[in-house]
Design an enzyme around this catalytic site. Structure first.
Site, short mmCIF file in Angstrom:
data_model
loop_
_atom_site.label_atom_id
_atom_site.label_comp_id
_atom_site.label_asym_id
_atom_site.label_seq_id
_atom_site.Cartn_x
_atom_site.Cartn_y
_atom_site.Cartn_z
N SER A 1 0.84 -1.20 0.00
CA SER A 1 0.00 0.00 0.00
C SER A 1 0.87 1.25 0.00
O SER A 1 2.03 1.22 0.46
CB SER A 1 -0.90 0.02 1.24
OG SER A 1 -0.13 0.33 2.40
N ASP A 2 0.33 2.33 -0.52
CA ASP A 2 0.93 3.62 -0.21
C ASP A 2 0.78 3.83 1.29
O ASP A 2 -0.05 3.21 1.95
CB ASP A 2 0.24 4.74 -1.00
CG ASP A 2 1.14 5.95 -1.18
OD1 ASP A 2 2.12 6.10 -0.41
OD2 ASP A 2 0.89 6.78 -2.08
N TRP A 3 1.56 4.73 1.85
CA TRP A 3 1.63 4.87 3.30
C TRP A 3 0.30 5.43 3.84
O TRP A 3 -0.02 6.60 3.61
CB TRP A 3 2.81 5.75 3.67
CG TRP A 3 4.07 4.97 3.94
CD1 TRP A 3 4.87 5.09 5.04
CD2 TRP A 3 4.70 3.97 3.13
NE1 TRP A 3 5.93 4.21 4.97
CE2 TRP A 3 5.86 3.51 3.81
CE3 TRP A 3 4.38 3.39 1.90
CZ2 TRP A 3 6.69 2.52 3.30
CZ3 TRP A 3 5.21 2.40 1.39
CH2 TRP A 3 6.35 1.98 2.08
N GLY A 4 -0.45 4.57 4.52
CA GLY A 4 -1.74 4.97 5.07
C GLY A 4 -2.90 4.81 4.11
O GLY A 4 -3.98 5.33 4.35
N ALA A 5 -2.70 4.03 3.04
CA ALA A 5 -3.75 3.92 2.01
C ALA A 5 -4.74 2.80 2.28
O ALA A 5 -5.69 2.64 1.51
CB ALA A 5 -3.10 3.69 0.64
#
Length: 747
Positions: free
Chosen positions: A227-231
């Site tokens: 994932s993108d960071w916090g996605a």
């Protein structure tokens, strides 16, 4: 590591633990079974590794070489150059014990306002995909993985973590996914990073159509999706959809929810097993190719960064051959960016540059110049004292090089621009300079297109983009003629913001944005609309001229043999230089709505004065195809196509025709199909004529007030289900339905 054996010995909790990060940058180890932790770190135009506590996002980053950003590197049209860059980054990662570099970013430039456009390659998926593939190949040849990002359609920063982008299947396939597809199939990245946004209502991180159906089943890829960071919206849904790694660690709750989902039967344990196996394969691949003895030379990297920057810059204008500067002319450098260049963007890709070379410093080894800052870069405020000083310096010079562009706070990850203007203080300065000095070459430092109200008033413009730590030296190399510029624009520069394809639909309304321009992105839109632009896609000048000749084709679109296209190029000037040849395909037959032309291949030549070289490319059937929703597949319409050899999307030098044979796509006939639909099918024309004859006899269809043209138009656009209303009960709906069935069977 024997991945299968290790997996078989893991508990459910251990397998689940692999599917979240350990802190900010690492994977979770399983010490009981000898599974180590590996590190991932930001890129893509340098290594952004945080120290001394990598798990804490606030710490400083290591010193590293900052190379030109993607916006400029794409203008090189040179996948091999990108592979060279990738190799250097791979070595740097090995030296710093980084297993996966988070890049490149292959999102399409939908709007020039996107704050992260400096980190993206192009508005065109073929160019973006090829450049990304070169980068990936270079990094991974060094035993380091990449994370191709942001999959998919991360085309704005505004509300990027919640916005739902409503995009047609055709636009996704032809534009937004095509860039990733080309890179995935050509270079097999170890990992992909899913984007924050929703696509047609579903978060990318939990979208099984995107992460499993398209990426794995259709494209045949089998790496790790992180994932993108916090996605991640829902960890359980994400894993079920095809997400292997949530970054960074969200906490024990996500592990516990996933374990409970398996135990309760909400998702099969086999899904977790598959995700854990892919994580183990990634870890094993990284560890087995670890090369801790790798050494890097930051000084040598700086020299390479300067070379790359020269290839990335684009000479937009050069009236009267003002450039290169020759002889013992009095030269003035004006503009704060000459002394303190802006060479990278803000956000997760920001590099702690090991070195910094300004143009003012680099020019000292070439010739003496006078200098005046002219403006400040902290605020957009006119300083009349600085302006007056600059005007005096300009008056005393024979040539002025004016350094203009966008300060850091004008564009960055995290927010989008709202206009295309450069600071008013810089425009004011340029106005004052032009009042006393006509010989001005403008050097632009910016991450995305800007409006240029001065374009017709200055003779020369060099687009430097954000050229990395050695970019100042590259500017000097080009404007003084040590080498010829050769870059060409990877995006269109519009005349004004309101001309852009998505002007009325960017960045959307709250958490909802409609991609109403559909497939008409960038030059596809401007060409279809026949709109003037500031500088077209693919445009770029050199210090010589080139002549194209002998365009030739061989092969067939439908035999399975690719079409080979060759063209000869001659350097007809007096300077050694590189030419980038672009090959476009233009449909030349009635049929599906298509762009006027689309880039399908390109090549690059270095030619001495008077030398002739040949560029040869191959085009498979995909180069002639569009995405047909009815088939859920690519389709090549039969008919004539024109292959164009071009210096830009609006500088077509030569063209040749080729024919594609085959069957046109015929969608199934339904009760909603019109007479026009049916009449277009030879197998159904007789039945349609019979129905039309009955309609012509209907009372409502007669009368002096109805012209023959009106009647034919009504027939053409009348749905079959409407017939019963006009034939006075002579035909029933069941009769029409039976006719529809007969027609479809015939088709």
């Amino acid at each position: 590591m024997n991945v299968k054996q290790v997996l078989s010995q893991m508990t459910l909790e251990e397998k689940v633990s692999l599917l979240q990060g350990r802190g900010w940058w690492h994977t979770v180890p399983v010490e009981r079974l000898g599974v180590p932790s590996i590190m991932v770190s930001d890129g893509p135009h340098g290594l952004r590794k945080q120290v001394p506590s990598p798990d804490h996002p606030g710490d400083d980053t290591i010193k590293a070489t900052c190379f030109p950003t993607a916006a400029g590197m794409a203008c090189s049209f040179d996948p091999e150059l990108m592979a060279e860059l990738g190799g250097i980054l791979g070595d740097t990662c090995q030296a710093e014990d980084v297993a996966v570099l988070l890049g490149p970013a292959a999102n399409i430039k939908r709007s020039p306002l996107c704050g992260r456009n400096f980190e993206y390659f192009s508005e065109d998926p073929v160019l973006s995909g090829e450049i990304a593939a070169g980068y990936i190949r270079g990094v991974q040849q060094k035993g380091v993985g990449v994370s191709l990002k942001h999959f998919a359609a991360n085309n704005q920063e505004t509300r990027r973590m919640s916005v739902s982008e409503h995009i047609s299947q055709r636009a996704l396939r032809e534009i937004y996914l095509a860039s990733f597809e080309r890179a995935v199939k050509a270079s097999n990245p170890w990992t992909l990073m899913c984007s924050y946004n929703k696509i047609n209502g579903t978060y990318s991180s939990e979208n099984p159509w995107l992460l499993t159906d398209v990426l794995r089943k259709q494209w045949g890829w089998d790496g790790v999706v992180m994932s993108d960071w916090g996605a991640v919206n829902d960890h359980v849904k994400g894993v079920a959809a095809g997400l292997e790694l949530e970054m960074p660690r969200a906490g024990d709750d996500d592990d516990e929810m996933l374990v409970e989902a398996v135990k309760s039967g909400k998702i099969p344990e086999a899904v977790v097993d598959q995700a854990a196996e892919r994580m183990l394969e990634l870890i094993d691949k990284a560890v087995s190719q670890r090369a801790p003895e790798t050494e890097i030379d930051l000084g040598q990297q700086h020299h390479i960064a300067r070379k790359l920057a020269r290839e990335a810059m684009v000479l937009l204008k050069n009236d009267g051959n003002l450039l290169p500067i020759r002889g013992n002319k009095k030269v003035a450098f004006i503009g704060k960016f000459a002394e303190k260049p802006r060479f990278q963007g803000g956000g997760s890709s920001h590099i702690n540059a090991a070195e910094e070379l300004s143009s003012l410093e680099a020019v000292r080894s070439v010739c003496p110049v006078t200098y005046a800052p002219g403006y400040g870069i902290e605020k957009d405020e006119i300083d009349e004292a600085l302006v007056a000083e600059a005007v005096k310096v300009a008056q005393e010079a024979e040539i002025v090089v004016a350094f203009l562009g966008l300060p850091d706070n004008f564009e960055s990850e995290g927010y989008d621009r709202t206009h295309l203007s450069i600071p008013a203080c810089q425009l004011h300065l340029l106005d004052k300079l032009l009042a006393v000095q006509p010989n001005i070459a403008v050097v632009l430092m910016n991450g995305a297109p800007v409006e240029m109200p001065f374009v017709n008033r200055v003779p020369a413009i060099l687009e430097a983009y954000l050229a990395g730590q050695a970019g100042g030296g590259a500017v000097v190399d080009l404007i003084f003629g040590a080498v010829s510029p050769c870059g060409k624009l990877a995006e269109t520069f519009p005349l004004k913001l309101s001309d852009t394809p998505c002007h009325l639909n960017f960045p959307g309304d709250g958490d909802h944005v409609v991609y109403a321009e559909d497939i008409y992105v960038g030059y596809r839109y401007y060409d279809k609309k026949e709109m003037p632009v500031l500088f077209p896609f693919g445009h770029g000048l050199t210090y010589t001229t080139f002549e194209y000749s002998n365009l030739r084709l061989s092969g067939s679109v439908f035999t399975g043999e690719p079409v080979t296209v060759s063209v000869d190029v001659t350097n007809t000037g007096k300077v050694v230089a590189k030419e980038i040849v672009q090959f476009y395909v233009r449909p030349d037959h009635p049929g599906k709505s298509r762009p006027i032309r689309e880039l399908k291949a390109f090549g690059k030549l270095l030619l001495q004065p008077g030398e002739t070289g040949t560029v040869t490319v191959t085009l498979d059937s995909r180069a002639f195809a569009y995405w047909e929703d009815g088939l859920e597949d690519w389709h090549v319409e039969p008919g004539k196509y024109v292959i164009e050899a071009a210096a830009s999307s609006r500088d077509i030098r030569l063209s040749a025709e080729i024919a594609a044979e085959g069957k046109p796509y015929c969608p199934p006939i339904t009760m909603d199909s019109t007479f026009g639909d049916v009449m277009a099918l030879p197998a159904a024309r007789a039945a349609a004529e019979n129905l039309a004859a009955q309609l012509r006899g209907a009372p409502v269809m007669g009368g002096d007030e109805i012209s023959a043209e009106m009647m034919e138009a009504m027939f053409r656009d009348m749905p079959l289900h409407a017939i019963c209303s006009f034939v006075n009960g002579k035909l029933k709906r069941a009769d029409i339905a039976a006719l529809v069935k007969t027609i479809n069977e015939a088709l």
